[in-house]
Structures are given as structure tokens and as C-alpha cells.
Design a protein around this motif. Structure first.
Motif, short mmCIF file in Angstrom:
data_model
loop_
_atom_site.label_atom_id
_atom_site.label_comp_id
_atom_site.label_asym_id
_atom_site.label_seq_id
_atom_site.Cartn_x
_atom_site.Cartn_y
_atom_site.Cartn_z
N LEU A 180 5.52 5.89 7.14
CA LEU A 180 6.56 5.06 6.52
C LEU A 180 6.39 3.60 6.92
O LEU A 180 6.45 2.70 6.08
CB LEU A 180 7.94 5.57 6.94
CG LEU A 180 9.13 4.72 6.48
CD1 LEU A 180 9.30 4.80 4.98
CD2 LEU A 180 10.41 5.19 7.18
N LEU A 181 6.16 3.35 8.21
CA LEU A 181 5.95 1.98 8.67
C LEU A 181 4.71 1.36 8.05
O LEU A 181 4.68 0.17 7.74
CB LEU A 181 5.86 1.95 10.20
CG LEU A 181 7.16 2.24 10.96
CD1 LEU A 181 6.89 2.32 12.46
CD2 LEU A 181 8.21 1.18 10.67
N ARG A 182 3.67 2.18 7.88
CA ARG A 182 2.45 1.69 7.24
C ARG A 182 2.76 1.19 5.83
O ARG A 182 2.39 0.08 5.45
CB ARG A 182 1.40 2.79 7.19
CG ARG A 182 0.18 2.44 6.34
CD ARG A 182 -0.80 3.60 6.29
NE ARG A 182 -0.31 4.73 5.52
CZ ARG A 182 -0.43 4.87 4.21
NH1 ARG A 182 -1.00 3.92 3.49
NH2 ARG A 182 0.03 5.94 3.59
N ARG A 183 3.43 2.02 5.05
CA ARG A 183 3.69 1.66 3.66
C ARG A 183 4.76 0.57 3.54
O ARG A 183 4.70 -0.27 2.63
CB ARG A 183 4.14 2.89 2.88
CG ARG A 183 3.03 3.94 2.74
CD ARG A 183 3.54 5.16 2.01
NE ARG A 183 2.47 6.14 1.79
CZ ARG A 183 2.64 7.32 1.21
NH1 ARG A 183 3.85 7.67 0.80
NH2 ARG A 183 1.64 8.15 1.06
N LEU A 184 5.70 0.59 4.46
CA LEU A 184 6.85 -0.31 4.37
C LEU A 184 6.51 -1.71 4.89
O LEU A 184 6.66 -2.71 4.19
CB LEU A 184 8.00 0.28 5.18
CG LEU A 184 9.39 -0.28 4.94
CD1 LEU A 184 9.81 -0.07 3.51
CD2 LEU A 184 10.37 0.39 5.90
N LEU A 185 6.01 -1.78 6.13
CA LEU A 185 5.78 -3.06 6.77
C LEU A 185 4.37 -3.58 6.50
O LEU A 185 4.17 -4.74 6.17
CB LEU A 185 6.01 -2.94 8.28
CG LEU A 185 7.43 -2.52 8.69
CD1 LEU A 185 7.52 -2.39 10.21
CD2 LEU A 185 8.44 -3.53 8.18
N ALA A 186 3.38 -2.71 6.66
CA ALA A 186 2.00 -3.16 6.55
C ALA A 186 1.60 -3.36 5.10
O ALA A 186 1.38 -4.47 4.63
CB ALA A 186 1.07 -2.15 7.24
N GLU A 187 1.52 -2.26 4.34
CA GLU A 187 1.03 -2.36 2.97
C GLU A 187 2.07 -2.93 2.02
O GLU A 187 1.74 -3.48 0.98
CB GLU A 187 0.58 -0.98 2.49
CG GLU A 187 -0.60 -0.44 3.27
CD GLU A 187 -1.02 0.95 2.80
OE1 GLU A 187 -0.34 1.50 1.90
OE2 GLU A 187 -2.00 1.48 3.33
N GLY A 188 3.37 -2.80 2.37
CA GLY A 188 4.40 -3.30 1.48
C GLY A 188 4.75 -4.75 1.76
O GLY A 188 4.33 -5.66 1.06
N ALA A 189 5.51 -4.99 2.84
CA ALA A 189 6.02 -6.32 3.12
C ALA A 189 4.91 -7.30 3.45
O ALA A 189 4.92 -8.45 3.00
CB ALA A 189 7.02 -6.25 4.27
N LEU A 190 3.94 -6.89 4.26
CA LEU A 190 2.89 -7.82 4.68
C LEU A 190 2.07 -8.30 3.48
O LEU A 190 1.84 -9.50 3.31
CB LEU A 190 1.98 -7.15 5.71
CG LEU A 190 0.80 -7.99 6.19
CD1 LEU A 190 1.30 -9.26 6.86
CD2 LEU A 190 -0.09 -7.20 7.12
N THR A 191 1.64 -7.36 2.65
CA THR A 191 0.84 -7.74 1.48
C THR A 191 1.66 -8.62 0.54
O THR A 191 1.17 -9.63 0.03
CB THR A 191 0.35 -6.49 0.74
OG1 THR A 191 -0.42 -5.70 1.64
CG2 THR A 191 -0.51 -6.86 -0.45
#
Length: 538
Positions: free
Chosen positions: A72-83
Motif C-alpha cells: 500500500l505504501l509503495r503504491r500510495l507514497l512511492a508510485e502514487g504521490a512521488l511520481t
């Protein structure tokens, strides 16, 4: 063929420049789709291996819970918000300040992100008991709880590798490198397969092999992008200028972007918690169904968004309003052109697809039935999930992360209410259906906001296209449904089932593509032209 494509562009009111930009989006999306196809195939094999060894058993439920928060953190913070926050700012810096300024921004973000992700990994391991309680509060068995805590501690460093990998991908995409970042998940999936097959039988519990494979795969996913970073002139030397204007702007955009990207992911997380109150195997049904729905979503929808965001950000930075609106409309139409038939196909062929892919070893007939039902409920929301993600990227390219965040929060709240209402009578099927409802609300709300903001958006043209695509998908679905029954009759005979399912899928694709070409749909003709003359940078 080129003359025909130009005619389409002029007929729809598109300029040559806009046609070239939308063609670049389609061309890049096709490159990313090809690379992502390899990744999804490897992921499919990974899920088949997991199904063979662990099925929908209690231990698979435990792994699902342990992997949920890091994923969830990967998709939410890394791949979602960061990108979403990094790519527009990086593109603007590249346009206004040149390659040296963009490289400096990249170094600052790399150093800051590496430090934050290290701290986050340590905190995740330290607070694993609380995380498991939050994720699966319905579990009363101490044995399940303790194993979930152990696996959560093992898996939490996964976010470190995935977070840096998302930064590398965003920078490379903005520089025009797409395929190498898209191939990274292939390495991750192959490592998890090796972990389950090679390490699993030698470890206690065997599921630990799958977890260790995920960590190794994360490291490999970073490594495959390093040559591209060198070629793009993006060094990994540390830099501690965290207060630079570019970094501050990215951080200001990331908070709202995290919530904007959260609707579906938080819906899945909440479903995980609610499913812990349902009968055993409910978590696994939802897990495998979600993995199958991610197949078309990842191959096509994510590829379109990956290709569109840098182009939209560049046009917005250059003040090209006509080009921006044309690219946005083209990308949204392309998304529905692909996901509408995917929805119809997944609903009509759910039972034979699940049986063909998973029904072996510990994954029995009941597991296949439960997963197929959840898949059909998830598939109803596929076009809107894809469209909402793309709409969020359109707002991100305008450096507006607040609107998707607010809309996402309201949509999520309504989705949770739907889940609470539906889980009683419909159990896990109701939870999957609630996710689709949340995606539908999110899409239409965001689309309404877009129309209010972009007064000249070509809404009538997009509305006509989408209506035609759903009509063609419905016609395809009517043809696919009896093909699904025909293929399903072969369950229990693996070779016959596989051949019939492949024939049913191929039949559905040919029907839809044939109808689209006969009715001369613009996206079909443009993709045909681009596939005949492939271009792009690897």
C-alpha cells in the motif's frame, strides 16, 4: 494510412502538432505496454506459483495481510504521490533550468528519499504488531497474528527499494526513457517465483521464501534502472540541499497527491480489514481477483498514464493550451477504448480464466469459484478506476494535487459506506463491488471538476467516443458470454480448458477490434498506424 490519420485529426479539430503529441503518447504507451506485458506475465506466473503452493489457505491469508501495508505504501507514497509530484516539477526544471538543474534536483530528492525510506522501514518493523492489528483486526487466532507480525517485519524494507525505484522511473520517464523502468517489475516477480520454488521448501514456514524473494526482487528492480540513469546524466551522488525551491515544491505537492492516489488502494486496505471478519479464504479470493484485474490495468492503463504525464506536464509548462487539452482528451479516450472491452471480457470469462490460471495444487475448485466471483465485481469498476487515475494525472500535470485529494477522500468515504452495507449480505463479493462503486464515484466527480476548470475541453467528442466504446464492448460481451460457458465446460481437463479459454479470449479481441476498425474509430486507426511503424526510445 498516414493520410487517413491526418484526416481523423482534422475531422476532430486537431492540429498537426497536437496529432504528433498524441501520437507520441500512443507510441510511448505501446512501448511501455510491451515491457509491462512481460512484467505482468511474470507476475501472473508468480501468482500461479503462489496458488499452487499455498492456494487460498490460512497461510496465504497471512501473507496477504503482511504484504498489504508495504505494498500500500509503495503504491500510495512511492508510485502514487512521488511520481505525481516529482514528474511535473522535474519537467519544469528541465525546461526552464536545463539538464544540470534537473540533475541537481534529482540528487537532492534521491538523498532525502533514501533517508526517509530507511526510517520508514525501521519504524514499520518496530510497530509490526500494531500494523497487523490495524490491517486484520478481526483475527482472534494468536498463531495467525504472530506469523503475520513476523512476515510484516520481513517485508517492510520492500518499501525502501520500491520508493527509490519510483523516483528513478519518474526521472527516466521525464527524460524520455520508458522501457527499462517498466521492465523492473519483471526482475521482482522472477525473484519471488525463485523464492517460493527454491527457498520455500527449505524454510519454515515455506511462505518465508516468497517474502524473501520480494526483498531480493526489489533490489534487482533498482539495479536494472542504473544504466538508464547514467545514460540520462542523473548521478546518484548524495546532496543535502533539502530546502531548494524544487524540493520544497515537490514536498508541498506530495501530501495532497498521496490522498488523491489513495482511493483505490485505501479501499483495498479497508476491504482487507473488513474481510478479516468474514469466513476464511475471503482475503485470498480478493487478493487473487485483484491481481488478475491488475493485469489489464497495469499493461494498458498504467502505461497510458505513464506516457501521458510527462507530455501533459511539458505542454502545461510551455503554455500549450490547445495541445494540452488535445492530449488529455486523446489519453482519456484511449483508456476507455482499452478498458471497456477488458471489463466485458473479465466478466464473461472470469470462471474459465481463473480455472485456467490457478486451479491446480492447493488452489481447488472452491478457490476458483470464489476468486471468479470477486473478479467480476472488481471488473465492473475497471474503466472508471483507469479513467480516474488518468484524470488525477491531468490535474497533477497542472501542479494541482489538491483537487484529486479532496475528491478522493469523499469517494473513499462513500466506498467504505457501501462496503459496510454490502459485506453482510454479499460477503467478499460485496467488498469488491464497493471498490468498483468508489472508483465510479471518483471518476465522475473528477471529470466534473475537470470540465469546470478547462472550459474548452472537447467534452462532446470524448462523450461520443466513450459511448461507442461501451456499445462495442457490450456487443463483444454478448458474444463472449457463451464462449465462456463453452470454455468452462472443459474445467477438469487442463489442456482442453486452456485451449478453449485462449480461443474465447482471442475471439473476443477479434470481435472488438474488428468492430472498432469497421466503424473507423480514431484510436483504433491511430494505434494500427503506430504499431505498423514502431518508434520510441528504450
Amino acid at each position: 494510412m498516414q493520410v487517413k490519420v491526418y484526416y481523423i485529426c482534422f475531422r476532430e479539430g486537431l492540429s498537426i502538432t497536437k496529432m504528433e503529441e498524441t501520437g507520441q503518447i500512443a507510441r510511448t504507451a505501446s512501448l511501455v505496454s510491451g515491457a509491462t506485458l512481460l512484467s505482468r506475465l511474470a507476475g501472473l506466473v508468480r501468482d500461479q506459483v503462489a496458488g499452487y503452493y499455498f492456494g487460498t489457505s490460512q497461510v496465504m491469508d497471512i501473507f496477504t495481510v503482511a504484504f498489504r501495508i508495504p505494498n500500500l505504501l509503495r503504491r500510495l507514497l512511492a508510485e502514487g504521490a512521488l511520481t505525481a509530484a516529482f514528474v511535473p516539477v522535474f519537467s519544469e526544471t528541465l525546461t526552464d533550468g536545463g539538464p544540470a538543474a534537473a540533475a541537481a534536483l534529482f540528487r537532492n530528492m534521491f538523498t532525502l528519499l533514501a533517508m526517509v525510506l530507511t526510517l520508514l522501514s525501521l519504524l514499520g518493523a518496530a510497530f509490526a504488531p500494531q500494523i497487523v492489528t490495524l490491517t486484520a483486526s478481526g483475527w482472534a487466532d494468536p498463531g495467525k497474528y504472530q506469523m503475520a507480525v513476523f512476515l510484516t517485519r520481513v517485508l517492510f524494507p520492500y518499501i525502501f527499494f520500491m520508493g527509490l525505484g519510483a523516483l528513478f522511473m519518474g526521472a527516466l520517464n521525464a527524460k524520455g526513457f520508458f522501457v527499462a523502468p517498466a521492465l523492473g517489475p519483471v526482475m521482482s516477480n522472477l525473484a519471488m517465483i525463485a523464492g517460493a520454488v527454491i527457498l520455500g521448501p527449505r524454510l519454515d514456514p515455506p511462505i518465508l521464501g516468497l517474502a524473501l524473494g520480494a526483498l531480493v526482487g526489489g533490489g534487482l528492480q533498482l539495479a536494472i534502472q542504473l544504466p538508464g540513469l547514467r545514460q540520462a546524466g542523473l548521478p546518484l551522488r548524495p546532496s543535502f540541499k533539502f530546502l531548494s525551491p524544487g524540493v520544497k515544491k515537490i514536498l508541498m505537492l506530495m501530501g495532497p497527491a498521496a490522498l488523491g492516489a489513495a482511493v483505490y488502494q485505501l479501499s483495498v486496505f479497508i476491504n482487507t480489514n473488513l474481510a478479516s471478519y468474514l469466513p476464511e479464504s475471503s482475503l485470498s479470493y480478493l487478493y487473487y481477483a485483484d491481481r488478475l484485474m491488475q493485469f489489464p490495468l497495469g499493461i494498458f492503463s498504467v502505461a497510458i498514464g505513464t506516457a501521458a504525464l510527462p507530455a501533459l506536464a511539458r505542454q502545461s509548462a510551455q503554455g500549450d493550451q490547445e495541445g494540452f487539452l488535445g492530449s488529455a482528451r486523446f489519453a482519456l479516450g484511449l483508456s476507455f477504448f482499452i478498458t471497456a472491452p477488458a471489463m466485458a471480457g473479465l466478466i464473461g470469462l472470469a470462471r474459465p480464466l481463473v480455472a485456467t490460471l490457478f486451479q491446480r495444487g492447493q488452489f481447488d475448485a472452491q478457490s476458483a469459484l470464489g476468486t471468479a466471483a470477486a473478479l467480476q465485481a472488481y471488473a465492473l469498476g475497471l474503466p472508471f478506476l483507469s479513467g480516474a487515475g488518468l484524470l488525477a494525472r491531468i490535474f497533477y500535470s497542472r501542479a494541482d494535487t489538491r483537487t484529486p485529494a479532496l475528491v478522493g477522500a469523499y469517494s473513499l468515504a462513500l466506498g467504505v459506506a457501501a462496503a459496510l452495507l454490502l459485506m453482510g449480505p454479499l460477503e467478499y463479493f460485496g467488498l469488491a463491488l464497493a471498490s468498483s462503486i468508489s472508483s465510479l464515484i471518483n471518476f465522475f466527480w473528477l471529470y466534473g471538476k475537470l470540465l469546470l476548470r478547462e472550459k474548452n475541453f472537447p467534452r462532446a467528442a470524448l462523450r461520443r467516443e466513450v459511448a461507442v466504446y461501451f456499445l462495442l464492448a457490450a456487443l463483444m460481451g454478448l458474444a463472449v458470454w457463451p464462449l465462456g460457458l463453452w470454455a468452462g465446460a472443459a474445467i477438469g481437463r487442463p489442456l482442453a480448458l486452456t485451449l478453449k479459454t485462449l480461443a474465447a479470449v482471442a475471439g473476443g479481441v477479434m470481435i472488438y477490434v474488428g468492430l472498432a476498425l469497421v466503424t473507423r474509430q480514431a484510436h483504433a486507426l491511430t494505434l494500427l498506424r503506430l504499431w505498423r511503424r514502431p518508434k520510441g526510445r528504450i
